[in-house]
Design a protein around this motif. Structure first.
Motif, short mmCIF file in Angstrom:
data_model
loop_
_atom_site.label_atom_id
_atom_site.label_comp_id
_atom_site.label_asym_id
_atom_site.label_seq_id
_atom_site.Cartn_x
_atom_site.Cartn_y
_atom_site.Cartn_z
N SER A 119 0.81 -1.21 0.00
CA SER A 119 0.00 0.00 0.00
C SER A 119 0.85 1.26 0.00
O SER A 119 2.05 1.23 0.27
CB SER A 119 -0.92 0.02 1.24
N ILE A 120 0.16 2.37 -0.29
CA ILE A 120 0.71 3.72 -0.12
C ILE A 120 -0.02 4.33 1.06
O ILE A 120 -1.25 4.39 1.09
CB ILE A 120 0.49 4.58 -1.38
N PHE A 121 0.73 4.79 2.03
CA PHE A 121 0.18 5.35 3.27
C PHE A 121 0.07 6.86 3.13
O PHE A 121 1.06 7.55 2.90
CB PHE A 121 1.12 4.97 4.42
N LEU A 122 -1.15 7.38 3.24
CA LEU A 122 -1.41 8.81 3.14
C LEU A 122 -1.77 9.35 4.51
O LEU A 122 -2.69 8.86 5.16
CB LEU A 122 -2.58 9.08 2.17
N VAL A 123 -1.08 10.39 4.94
CA VAL A 123 -1.33 11.00 6.24
C VAL A 123 -0.84 12.44 6.18
O VAL A 123 0.06 12.76 5.40
CB VAL A 123 -0.62 10.19 7.36
N HIS A 124 -1.43 13.31 6.99
CA HIS A 124 -1.03 14.72 6.90
C HIS A 124 0.44 14.91 7.28
O HIS A 124 1.16 15.65 6.60
CB HIS A 124 -1.91 15.59 7.81
N GLY A 125 0.88 14.28 8.36
CA GLY A 125 2.29 14.37 8.75
C GLY A 125 2.53 15.07 10.07
O GLY A 125 3.64 15.02 10.61
N HIS A 126 1.50 15.72 10.62
CA HIS A 126 1.70 16.41 11.90
C HIS A 126 1.82 15.43 13.06
O HIS A 126 2.15 15.82 14.17
CB HIS A 126 0.58 17.42 12.15
N GLN A 127 1.59 14.14 12.79
CA GLN A 127 1.83 13.12 13.80
C GLN A 127 3.31 13.09 14.21
O GLN A 127 3.65 12.63 15.29
CB GLN A 127 1.40 11.74 13.28
N ALA A 128 4.17 13.57 13.32
CA ALA A 128 5.61 13.64 13.61
C ALA A 128 6.00 15.00 14.20
O ALA A 128 7.19 15.28 14.34
CB ALA A 128 6.41 13.37 12.33
N ASP A 129 5.03 15.80 14.54
CA ASP A 129 5.26 17.15 15.05
C ASP A 129 4.51 17.26 16.37
O ASP A 129 3.33 17.62 16.42
CB ASP A 129 4.73 18.16 14.03
N TRP A 130 5.18 16.93 17.48
CA TRP A 130 4.50 16.77 18.78
C TRP A 130 3.76 18.03 19.20
O TRP A 130 2.66 17.96 19.76
CB TRP A 130 5.50 16.35 19.85
N PHE A 131 4.33 19.20 18.93
CA PHE A 131 3.69 20.44 19.39
C PHE A 131 2.37 20.67 18.65
O PHE A 131 1.35 21.03 19.26
CB PHE A 131 4.63 21.63 19.18
N ASN A 132 2.37 20.44 17.33
CA ASN A 132 1.17 20.70 16.53
C ASN A 132 0.19 19.53 16.52
O ASN A 132 -0.87 19.62 15.90
CB ASN A 132 1.57 21.05 15.10
N TYR A 133 0.53 18.44 17.21
CA TYR A 133 -0.41 17.32 17.35
C TYR A 133 -0.94 17.27 18.79
O TYR A 133 -2.13 17.40 19.03
CB TYR A 133 0.27 16.00 17.01
N THR A 134 -0.03 17.14 19.75
CA THR A 134 -0.44 17.00 21.14
C THR A 134 -0.99 18.31 21.71
O THR A 134 -1.98 18.31 22.45
CB THR A 134 0.76 16.53 21.99
N PHE A 135 -0.35 19.41 21.34
CA PHE A 135 -0.75 20.71 21.89
C PHE A 135 -1.37 21.60 20.81
O PHE A 135 -1.17 22.81 20.79
CB PHE A 135 0.46 21.41 22.52
#
Length: 294
Positions: free
Chosen positions: A154-170
Motif C-alpha cells: 500500500s501507499i500510506f497517506l497521512v497529513h504528517g503532523h503526527q511527527a510534530d508533537w507540538f502541533n499534534y499534542t498541543f
C-alpha cells in the motif's frame, strides 16, 4: 506518546481505498482556505486551484485532500465558506460521484470530531434565497488512508503532523497562538515560528521522524503534507513523498496517481506571447512506476 507510535496508530486505523491500473487519484494538501482577508494565503491561488480541480473532475479523478484544507485555526467556517463558496460547490461535485476523501491535519483537526464535520459541512445557507441547502452528506474524513493493492502492499497517506508533537499534542494551544498572536502579525509579514512550513529546523525534524518510521516499517511508502515542501524521491531513496501545498507563491503543487504511476505536478499561470494569461500544468518529477517504491 511518541511520534513513532502516533504514526503507527494512524497507519493501523487508516481507511483503505483500492489501488490498481484503473485508479486515478489527485492529492493536494495545505490549502489553508481562509476568509479572503490579507491573512488568507489560499486566496492568491484560488483561481488556479479551481481550474485544476475542474480538470480533474472532468477526467474522473478521485480527489484526496491530505489535511489543512480549511484554516480553522484563524477563521470561523462560515467565513471560509462565504469566501470560497465556489470551491466548496466544486468539491461537492466530487462528493456526489463518491470521489472525495478528506484527511484532517492540525489546522483542521476539529474535523476529528464528527459533530464538527456535520455542523460545518452538511448544509449551507443559500444567499440568493436564504434557504438551507445540502452540501456534503456524510463526508469522508479520516486521520489516514491506505491506497492498497490486491497483494496487500500500500501507499500510506497521512497529513504528517503526527511527527510534530507540538502541533499534534498541543494543537489547541498552537491554535490559540496562531489565532490571537501570529495571525495579526502575519498581515505585516511576520512568520509563525511554530509552523514547520516557516521554520526550516522544525521542517527537517519532522521529515527525519517520518523517515525513521519508514525505516522501522519495511520502507513503507508514505505521502504527507504539513511541511509544504514537495518531495519526490528517486527509486533508490526512502519512499517519502510530499505533495507540497496550495499556498506556494504563484502556484499549487500536488501528486497524481494513475496507470500505476506517480507524478509530482504544479499548476501555475503563464503569460503567452500575445499577452494573454493561461493556467497550465507542469510536470516537476516523474511519472515513476509505483511498484518501484512498494
Amino acid at each position: 506518546m511518541s511520534s513513532n507510535r502516533r504514526i503507527t496508530n494512524a497507519f493501523k486505523k487508516a481507511k483503505k481505498l483500492p489501488l490498481d491500473k484503473t485508479s486515478k487519484y489527485i492529492l493536494f494538501s495545505d490549502c489553508h482556505r481562509g476568509d479572503n482577508s490579507f491573512a488568507d494565503d489560499f486566496s492568491h491561488n484560488r483561481e488556479i486551484f479551481q481550474y485544476a480541480l475542474s480538470q480533474y473532475l472532468q477526467k474522473e479523478f478521485t480527489y484526496i485532500e491530505l489535511g489543512d484544507g480549511d484554516e480553522l485555526w484563524e477563521n470561523k467556517f462560515s467565513d471560509i465558506f462565504n469566501a470560497h463558496k465556489d470551491i466548496f460547490l466544486l468539491l461537492k461535485e466530487f462528493h456526489l460521484k463518491k470521489q472525495l476523501h478528506f484527511i484532517w491535519g492540525n489546522h483542521d483537526m476539529d474535523y476529528k470530531n464528527p459533530k464538527k464535520v456535520i455542523k460545518n459541512l452538511s448544509t449551507y445557507i443559500d444567499s440568493a434565497n436564504g434557504k438551507k441547502q445540502e452540501l456534503f452528506v456524510n463526508p469522508a474524513f479520516s486521520e489516514a488512508i491506505r491506497l492498497e493493492k490486491e497483494n496487500g502492499k500500500s501507499i500510506f497517506l497521512v497529513h504528517g503532523h503526527q511527527a510534530d508533537w507540538f502541533n499534534y499534542t498541543f494543537w489547541k494551544f498552537s491554535r490559540f497562538l496562531v489565532r490571537y498572536l501570529w495571525r495579526p502579525l502575519q498581515v505585516v509579514g511576520i512568520k509563525d515560528p511554530t509552523s514547520p512550513a516557516q521554520n526550516f529546523k522544525e521542517l527537517i525534524k519532522v521529515e527525519h521522524r517520518l523517515e525513521k518510521w519508514i525505516r522501522k516499517n519495511n520502507n513503507q511508502m508514505i505521502i504527507t503534507g504539513h511541511t509544504h515542501r514537495p518531495r519526490f524521491p528517486s527509486v533508490d531513496e526512502l519512499p517519502h513523498f510530499n505533495d507540497g501545498s496550495c499556498v506556494h507563491p504563484r502556484c499549487i503543487t500536488g501528486l497524481e496517481i494513475q496507470n500505476n504511476q506517480i507524478t509530482l505536478i504544479k499548476w501555475h499561470v503563464i503569460t503567452n506571447e500575445n499577452g494573454t494569461m493561461q493556467i497550465v500544468k507542469t510536470i516537476l518529477e516523474g511519472p515513476n512506476d509505483i511498484t518501484a517504491y512498494i
